[in-house]
Write a protein that holds these residues in place. Structure first.
Motif, PDB file in Angstrom:
ATOM      1  N   VAL A   1       5.382   9.666   5.496  1.00  0.00           N
ATOM      2  CA  VAL A   1       4.420   8.674   5.020  1.00  0.00           C
ATOM      3  C   VAL A   1       3.606   9.268   3.870  1.00  0.00           C
ATOM      4  N   ASP A   2       3.367   8.453   2.845  1.00  0.00           N
ATOM      5  CA  ASP A   2       2.469   8.828   1.759  1.00  0.00           C
ATOM      6  C   ASP A   2       1.158   8.065   1.953  1.00  0.00           C
ATOM      7  N   PHE A   3       0.093   8.783   2.336  1.00  0.00           N
ATOM      8  CA  PHE A   3      -1.184   8.158   2.642  1.00  0.00           C
ATOM      9  C   PHE A   3      -2.072   7.979   1.408  1.00  0.00           C
ATOM     10  N   GLY A   4      -1.558   8.288   0.231  1.00  0.00           N
ATOM     11  CA  GLY A   4      -2.366   8.142  -0.974  1.00  0.00           C
ATOM     12  C   GLY A   4      -2.735   6.694  -1.250  1.00  0.00           C
ATOM     13  N   ASN A   5      -3.926   6.472  -1.808  1.00  0.00           N
ATOM     14  CA  ASN A   5      -4.354   5.122  -2.170  1.00  0.00           C
ATOM     15  C   ASN A   5      -3.516   4.600  -3.332  1.00  0.00           C
ATOM     16  N   ARG A   6      -3.433   3.278  -3.419  1.00  0.00           N
ATOM     17  CA  ARG A   6      -2.626   2.643  -4.444  1.00  0.00           C
ATOM     18  C   ARG A   6      -3.396   1.490  -5.070  1.00  0.00           C
ATOM     19  N   THR A   7      -2.930   1.084  -6.247  1.00  0.00           N
ATOM     20  CA  THR A   7      -3.479  -0.088  -6.907  1.00  0.00           C
ATOM     21  C   THR A   7      -2.406  -1.157  -6.981  1.00  0.00           C
ATOM     22  N   ILE A   8      -2.678  -2.308  -6.409  1.00  0.00           N
ATOM     23  CA  ILE A   8      -1.766  -3.446  -6.470  1.00  0.00           C
ATOM     24  C   ILE A   8      -2.482  -4.535  -7.254  1.00  0.00           C
ATOM     25  N   GLY A   9      -1.921  -4.871  -8.423  1.00  0.00           N
ATOM     26  CA  GLY A   9      -2.630  -5.756  -9.328  1.00  0.00           C
ATOM     27  C   GLY A   9      -3.858  -5.034  -9.847  1.00  0.00           C
ATOM     28  N   SER A  10      -5.026  -5.584  -9.596  1.00  0.00           N
ATOM     29  CA  SER A  10      -6.268  -4.937 -10.014  1.00  0.00           C
ATOM     30  C   SER A  10      -7.065  -4.410  -8.824  1.00  0.00           C
ATOM     31  N   SER A  11      -6.438  -4.445  -7.637  1.00  0.00           N
ATOM     32  CA  SER A  11      -7.157  -4.065  -6.425  1.00  0.00           C
ATOM     33  C   SER A  11      -6.679  -2.716  -5.905  1.00  0.00           C
ATOM     34  N   ALA A  12      -7.631  -1.885  -5.507  1.00  0.00           N
ATOM     35  CA  ALA A  12      -7.307  -0.622  -4.856  1.00  0.00           C
ATOM     36  C   ALA A  12      -7.091  -0.887  -3.370  1.00  0.00           C
ATOM     37  N   VAL A  13      -5.991  -0.389  -2.832  1.00  0.00           N
ATOM     38  CA  VAL A  13      -5.674  -0.592  -1.422  1.00  0.00           C
ATOM     39  C   VAL A  13      -5.399   0.756  -0.774  1.00  0.00           C
ATOM     40  N   SER A  14      -5.709   0.834   0.499  1.00  0.00           N
ATOM     41  CA  SER A  14      -5.446   2.045   1.263  1.00  0.00           C
ATOM     42  C   SER A  14      -4.656   1.667   2.505  1.00  0.00           C
ATOM     43  N   ILE A  15      -4.239   2.657   3.271  1.00  0.00           N
ATOM     44  CA  ILE A  15      -3.475   2.409   4.491  1.00  0.00           C
ATOM     45  C   ILE A  15      -4.421   2.290   5.665  1.00  0.00           C
ATOM     46  N   HIS A  16      -4.369   1.166   6.333  1.00  0.00           N
ATOM     47  CA  HIS A  16      -5.138   0.939   7.549  1.00  0.00           C
ATOM     48  C   HIS A  16      -4.407   1.628   8.701  1.00  0.00           C
ATOM     49  N   SER A  17      -5.072   2.537   9.388  1.00  0.00           N
ATOM     50  CA  SER A  17      -4.384   3.432  10.323  1.00  0.00           C
ATOM     51  C   SER A  17      -4.439   3.008  11.781  1.00  0.00           C
ATOM     52  N   ASP A  18      -5.396   2.185  12.168  1.00  0.00           N
ATOM     53  CA  ASP A  18      -5.647   1.909  13.581  1.00  0.00           C
ATOM     54  C   ASP A  18      -4.926   0.640  14.024  1.00  0.00           C
ATOM     55  N   TYR A  19      -3.932   0.787  14.894  1.00  0.00           N
ATOM     56  CA  TYR A  19      -3.145  -0.375  15.328  1.00  0.00           C
ATOM     57  C   TYR A  19      -3.932  -1.300  16.247  1.00  0.00           C
ATOM     58  N   THR A  20      -5.070  -0.866  16.753  1.00  0.00           N
ATOM     59  CA  THR A  20      -5.837  -1.707  17.677  1.00  0.00           C
ATOM     60  C   THR A  20      -6.685  -2.741  16.942  1.00  0.00           C
ATOM     61  N   THR A  21      -6.736  -2.674  15.619  1.00  0.00           N
ATOM     62  CA  THR A  21      -7.460  -3.667  14.821  1.00  0.00           C
ATOM     63  C   THR A  21      -6.560  -4.146  13.690  1.00  0.00           C
ATOM     64  N   GLY A  22      -6.858  -5.332  13.165  1.00  0.00           N
ATOM     65  CA  GLY A  22      -6.080  -5.865  12.062  1.00  0.00           C
ATOM     66  C   GLY A  22      -6.345  -5.116  10.776  1.00  0.00           C
ATOM     67  N   SER A  23      -5.406  -5.211   9.852  1.00  0.00           N
ATOM     68  CA  SER A  23      -5.503  -4.431   8.618  1.00  0.00           C
ATOM     69  C   SER A  23      -6.437  -5.056   7.596  1.00  0.00           C
ATOM     70  N   GLY A  24      -6.777  -6.331   7.776  1.00  0.00           N
ATOM     71  CA  GLY A  24      -7.654  -6.988   6.807  1.00  0.00           C
ATOM     72  C   GLY A  24      -7.053  -7.086   5.424  1.00  0.00           C
ATOM     73  N   GLY A  25      -5.711  -7.177   5.344  1.00  0.00           N
ATOM     74  CA  GLY A  25      -5.038  -7.299   4.064  1.00  0.00           C
ATOM     75  C   GLY A  25      -4.691  -5.977   3.410  1.00  0.00           C
ATOM     76  N   GLN A  26      -5.144  -4.868   3.997  1.00  0.00           N
ATOM     77  CA  GLN A  26      -4.758  -3.558   3.473  1.00  0.00           C
ATOM     78  C   GLN A  26      -3.319  -3.241   3.906  1.00  0.00           C
ATOM     79  N   LEU A  27      -2.768  -2.186   3.367  1.00  0.00           N
ATOM     80  CA  LEU A  27      -1.470  -1.717   3.832  1.00  0.00           C
ATOM     81  C   LEU A  27      -1.616  -1.250   5.282  1.00  0.00           C
ATOM     82  N   ASP A  28      -0.676  -1.623   6.130  1.00  0.00           N
ATOM     83  CA  ASP A  28      -0.825  -1.434   7.567  1.00  0.00           C
ATOM     84  C   ASP A  28       0.125  -0.361   8.062  1.00  0.00           C
ATOM     85  N   LEU A  29      -0.422   0.711   8.642  1.00  0.00           N
ATOM     86  CA  LEU A  29       0.407   1.832   9.075  1.00  0.00           C
ATOM     87  C   LEU A  29       1.419   1.409  10.135  1.00  0.00           C
TER      88      LEU A  29
END
Length: 325
Positions: free
Chosen positions: A131-159
């Motif tokens: 896995v590459d946990f580095g942050n990314r930019t999709i379009g103009s938005s910075a996104v990170s990997i949401h790590s906790d499976y017990t909660t929703g990702s809120g539109g972030q990348l979901d581990l």
């Protein structure tokens, strides 16, 4: 004045998940301090431990779909990356260096379907994920990997979703067919390749001679390939873009052509994809896994909820690749 300390669980390099899979976290083995060994405190745990829990939750979910038959397959979760420049993650089984001509499933597949561990030695694993946990930019938005499976990702990348995708590749949802039609691993093709067809329904690989049988490799980039297993009622579109993409072409379903947001699509813009669709369950059946319930005997037309095995979807958008290799 006393500082407050939180008692944290000690990180384990090798984790026996409750469903039967065994995961070995190289980050913890080598005390990297990143990825699955990240010491950042989140409430009463560490970020690394939360990520380990999510990885186990993915393989426990798979063990609720696939009957492991008492086997304990082991998967190496290899050293994490953090630069955010490559694919989100990669996943694969291990394959022999010189397999005979035919269709092969890989070590993870063989361990589960035969009950015999093909890699019994210490530190010999059935599959591998990075896995590459580095942050990314999709379009103009910075996104990170949401790590906790017990909660929703809120539109972030979901581990959880990323690991489930890569685990399916390790289980055999993967093509060996290269841009020239030859196998990328010698003379053998994958079990998945057995069910790949051109737009007219002709298998790409001859089922007895094990050779690429279309007259031209243009079929591989015609955006018309499909997957059709023995028990399927309808074919699925296979990702075959006009420019061949090594590691992605032929190893994913095409969500655009089918207008269906498969877990095994070639990219994601974020959101939760935490269950297999019935089309993806069908692939596991075709690969000769024994599944719980009537999943392999009760095939489906696309769009019907079959045995309550449905897919959670998110809005498609600009895509960050999830490659198999």
């Amino acid at each position: 004045m006393f500082a407050a300390f939180i008692s944290l669980p000690e990180a384990e390099a090798t984790v026996n998940c409750s469903g039967g899979f065994i995961l070995d976290f190289a980050d913890v083995d080598q005390a990297t301090g990143i990825g699955f060994d990240d010491p950042t405190i989140v409430t009463s745990s560490t970020l690394g431990q939360i990520r380990q829990n999510t990885a186990c939750a993915v393989f426990d979910y798979l063990a609720s779909v696939i009957d492991l038959g008492g086997t304990t397959p082991d998967v190496l979760v290899d050293l994490s990356q953090t630069d955010g420049t490559g694919p989100l993650a990669t996943g694969s089984a291990y394959y022999p260096n010189s397999a005979a001509s035919g269709f092969i499933g890989g070590t993870l597949h063989d361990h589960i379907t035969t009950g015999v561990d093909p890699t019994p030695a210490a530190n010999d694993f059935d599959g591998r994920i990075v896995v590459d946990f580095g942050n990314r930019t999709i379009g103009s938005s910075a996104v990170s990997i949401h790590s906790d499976y017990t909660t929703g990702s809120g539109g972030q990348l979901d581990l959880f979703s990323i690991l489930l995708h890569e685990s399916m590749h390790a289980l055999g949802f993967s093509s060996f067919i290269d841009a020239n039609g030859l196998s990328a691993v010698g003379t053998a093709y994958s079990l998945f390749d057995e069910y790949l067809q051109d737009g007219g329904g002709t298998p790409l690989i001859n089922p007895t001679g094990y050779y690429f049988q279309p007259s031209t490799t243009a079929d591989l980039t015609g955006n018309a390939l499909r997957y059709f297993g023995p028990g399927n009622s309808l074919p699925q579109a296979v990702y075959s873009p006009f420019a061949f993409q090594g590691g992605s072409s032929l190893s994913h379903f095409d969500d655009i052509r089918d207008n269906f947001l498969y877990l095994m699509r070639p990219g994601t813009s974020g959101g939760d994809d935490r269950m297999l669709s019935m089309a993806e369950v069908d692939v596991l059946c075709d690969l000769n896994y024994s599944l719980y319930g009537s999943a392999c005997s009760n095939r489906y037309p696309v769009g019907v909820d079959d045995d309550n095995l449905t897919v959670n979807v998110t809005t498609p958008g600009v895509q960050a690749c999830i490659n198999v290799l």
